[in-house]
Design a protein around this motif. Structure first.
Motif, PDB file in Angstrom:
ATOM      1  N   ARG A 214      64.690  58.076  17.568  1.00 39.87           N
ATOM      2  CA  ARG A 214      64.908  58.760  16.170  1.00 39.87           C
ATOM      3  C   ARG A 214      66.308  58.267  15.733  1.00 39.87           C
ATOM      4  O   ARG A 214      66.647  57.924  13.970  1.00 39.87           O
TER       5      ARG A 214
ATOM      6  N   ALA B 215      68.766  55.784  13.085  1.00 40.24           N
ATOM      7  CA  ALA B 215      69.505  55.782  11.643  1.00 40.24           C
ATOM      8  C   ALA B 215      70.386  55.454  12.047  1.00 40.24           C
ATOM      9  O   ALA B 215      71.354  54.643  11.079  1.00 40.24           O
TER      10      ALA B 215
ATOM     11  N   TRP C   4      70.893  52.166   9.690  1.00 43.67           N
ATOM     12  CA  TRP C   4      71.108  52.973   8.427  1.00 43.67           C
ATOM     13  C   TRP C   4      72.592  53.077   9.033  1.00 43.67           C
ATOM     14  O   TRP C   4      73.293  52.046   8.035  1.00 43.67           O
TER      15      TRP C   4
ATOM     16  N   PHE D 271      75.023  50.751   6.435  1.00 45.05           N
ATOM     17  CA  PHE D 271      76.509  51.631   5.255  1.00 45.05           C
ATOM     18  C   PHE D 271      77.799  51.345   6.040  1.00 45.05           C
ATOM     19  O   PHE D 271      77.915  50.758   4.503  1.00 45.05           O
TER      20      PHE D 271
ATOM     21  N   CYS E 151      74.419  53.235  -0.182  1.00 49.65           N
ATOM     22  CA  CYS E 151      73.809  54.123   1.173  1.00 49.65           C
ATOM     23  C   CYS E 151      71.792  54.032   1.092  1.00 49.65           C
ATOM     24  O   CYS E 151      72.029  54.344   2.198  1.00 49.65           O
TER      25      CYS E 151
ATOM     26  N   TYR F 219      69.522  52.190   3.009  1.00 49.40           N
ATOM     27  CA  TYR F 219      68.497  53.080   3.884  1.00 49.40           C
ATOM     28  C   TYR F 219      66.904  52.250   3.284  1.00 49.40           C
ATOM     29  O   TYR F 219      65.933  52.710   4.118  1.00 49.40           O
TER      30      TYR F 219
HETATM   31  C1  1Q0 Z   1      75.849  60.568   4.067  1.00 54.08           C
HETATM   32  C2  1Q0 Z   1      74.373  60.660   3.503  1.00 54.08           C
HETATM   33  C3  1Q0 Z   1      73.199  60.409   4.865  1.00 54.08           C
HETATM   34  C4  1Q0 Z   1      72.177  59.559   4.890  1.00 54.08           C
HETATM   35  C5  1Q0 Z   1      71.309  59.599   6.314  1.00 54.08           C
HETATM   36  C6  1Q0 Z   1      70.356  58.701   6.324  1.00 54.08           C
HETATM   37  C7  1Q0 Z   1      68.918  59.397   6.678  1.00 54.08           C
HETATM   38  C8  1Q0 Z   1      67.725  60.065   5.503  1.00 54.08           C
HETATM   39  C9  1Q0 Z   1      67.183  60.930   5.902  1.00 54.08           C
HETATM   40  C10 1Q0 Z   1      66.483  61.809   6.061  1.00 54.08           C
HETATM   41  C11 1Q0 Z   1      65.525  62.890   6.372  1.00 54.08           C
HETATM   42  C12 1Q0 Z   1      65.781  63.785   7.158  1.00 54.08           C
HETATM   43  C13 1Q0 Z   1      64.958  64.850   7.123  1.00 54.08           C
HETATM   44  C14 1Q0 Z   1      63.906  64.555   8.643  1.00 54.08           C
HETATM   45  C15 1Q0 Z   1      62.892  63.397   9.158  1.00 54.08           C
HETATM   46  C16 1Q0 Z   1      61.999  62.876  10.251  1.00 54.08           C
HETATM   47  O1  1Q0 Z   1      60.921  63.306  10.093  1.00 54.08           O
HETATM   48  C17 1Q0 Z   1      63.193  61.290  10.573  1.00 54.08           C
HETATM   49  C18 1Q0 Z   1      62.098  61.438  11.863  1.00 54.08           C
HETATM   50  O2  1Q0 Z   1      61.390  62.013  13.037  1.00 54.08           O
HETATM   51  P1  1Q0 Z   1      59.984  62.660  13.541  1.00 54.08           P
HETATM   52  O3  1Q0 Z   1      60.355  63.740  14.484  1.00 54.08           O
HETATM   53  O4  1Q0 Z   1      59.707  63.636  12.289  1.00 54.08           O
HETATM   54  O5  1Q0 Z   1      59.533  62.284  13.841  1.00 54.08           O
HETATM   55  N1  1Q0 Z   1      64.179  61.713  11.388  1.00 54.08           N
HETATM   56  C19 1Q0 Z   1      64.949  60.760  11.578  1.00 54.08           C
HETATM   57  O6  1Q0 Z   1      64.732  59.201  11.185  1.00 54.08           O
HETATM   58  C20 1Q0 Z   1      66.299  61.239  11.820  1.00 54.08           C
HETATM   59  C21 1Q0 Z   1      67.846  61.136  10.842  1.00 54.08           C
HETATM   60  C22 1Q0 Z   1      68.769  61.351  10.675  1.00 54.08           C
HETATM   61  C23 1Q0 Z   1      69.677  61.299  10.390  1.00 54.08           C
HETATM   62  C24 1Q0 Z   1      70.924  61.695  10.613  1.00 54.08           C
HETATM   63  C25 1Q0 Z   1      71.839  61.157  10.198  1.00 54.08           C
HETATM   64  C26 1Q0 Z   1      73.331  62.154   9.774  1.00 54.08           C
HETATM   65  C27 1Q0 Z   1      74.580  60.891   9.709  1.00 54.08           C
HETATM   66  C28 1Q0 Z   1      75.389  61.549   8.698  1.00 54.08           C
HETATM   67  C29 1Q0 Z   1      76.425  60.852   8.197  1.00 54.08           C
HETATM   68  C30 1Q0 Z   1      77.408  60.236   7.308  1.00 54.08           C
HETATM   69  C31 1Q0 Z   1      78.185  59.297   6.537  1.00 54.08           C
HETATM   70  C32 1Q0 Z   1      78.402  57.965   7.640  1.00 54.08           C
HETATM   71  C33 1Q0 Z   1      79.159  58.006   7.325  1.00 54.08           C
HETATM   72  C34 1Q0 Z   1      80.650  57.772   8.740  1.00 54.08           C
HETATM   73  C35 1Q0 Z   1      81.970  56.621   8.694  1.00 54.08           C
HETATM   74  C36 1Q0 Z   1      81.950  56.896  10.057  1.00 54.08           C
END
Ligand code: 1Q0
Length: 215
Positions: free
Chosen positions: A111, A115, A118, A122, A139, A143
């Motif tokens: 998972r 990410a 992505w 980004f 973003c 995505y």
């Molecule tokens: C800046 C906005 C950040 C957007 C990150 C994109 C990901 C959006 C996805 C939102 C879904 C979260 C809700 C849960 C989803 C889960 O169902 C899914 C699958 O897991 P499972 O156990 O249900 O099979 N989980 C995921 O797909 C994992 C998602 C993890 C996302 C972690 C993002 C954290 C990082 C953030 C950094 C933001 C800043 C970027 C710029 C950095 C510059 C160096």
């Protein structure tokens, strides 16, 4: 809250984590992989509470991996390669449908790995952006061609709404805490190849072992 949590996000820390993540023989250190994500979560949290449904899931996955590293079998969790060998050999992974091992290291890391793709897209987009580029557009474009395919409609919808709340480019670069926009762009240029290589090595390992679709 501990001192650690209050410390401001610094892109340099994330960069260092990814620098140390790969050994010379391309072993992926789980410890540094997790440290990289911890830093990114810190950044996400500093951008506002609308992102907490995203950071909560990331933190949950980080905690699963940390518990495995600290557990009785911790010695098998020092690298992603060892983790994969150990969990497969001992039948600790649900391979085709959810079963007895809903929180295996392999599926949990997958998972985060998705990410990371992505993030890679980004950051590349941010790095090459111009003053009038919109962070929310960059973003969501990143995505839409990556992580979104693994998410149900309702999560895609919520993510889309959260992206609209991202700060503008100028403010976003300031949040990276590495100085001017030019300096931030330079650090992104340094970070990207490191992140890409970690992604690539993990992708190849998972592909070889047929683990890219773990439930
Ligand atoms: C800046 C906005 C950040 C957007 C990150 C994109 C990901 C959006 C996805 C939102 C879904 C979260 C809700 C849960 C989803 C889960 O169902 C899914 C699958 O897991 P499972 O156990 O249900 O099979 N989980 C995921 O797909 C994992 C998602 C993890 C996302 C972690 C993002 C954290 C990082 C953030 C950094 C933001 C800043 C970027 C710029 C950095 C510059 C160096």
């Amino acid at each position: 809250e501990g001192e650690e949590d209050q410390k401001k996000f610094c892109l340099q820390e994330v960069l260092d984590a990814y620098k140390m993540c790969l050994s010379e023989d391309k072993e992926v250190s789980l410890q540094h992989y997790v440290t990289g994500w911890r830093g990114l979560v810190k950044l996400l949290n500093s951008l506002g509470s609308v992102f907490s449904f995203i950071s909560k899931d990331a933190v949950n996955k980080i905690q699963i991996l940390v518990a495995l590293m600290a557990g009785d079998s911790g010695s098998h969790y020092s690298t992603v390669q060892l983790m994969v060998e150990y969990e497969l050999q001992n039948h600790l992974v649900d391979l085709t449908k959810r079963g007895n091992h809903p929180e295996s290291g392999c599926r949990t890391l997958l998972r985060l790995h998705r990410a990371l793709r992505w993030l890679q897209l980004f950051l590349e987009s941010l790095r090459t952006s111009t003053e009038d580029s919109k962070t929310s557009t960059m973003c969501s474009e990143a995505y839409n061609v990556s992580l979104s395919q693994y998410h149900p409609w309702v999560v895609r919808k919520a993510a889309g709404m959260a992206f609209c709340m991202l700060p503008g480019r100028q403010e976003f670069f300031a949040a990276l805490n590495v100085g001017s926009t030019e300096q931030a762009v330079a650090v992104l240029g340094e970070a990207l190849p490191l992140i890409s290589e970690v992604y690539q090595v993990t992708e190849e390992l998972y592909a070889q072992r047929n683990l890219l679709d773990l439930p």
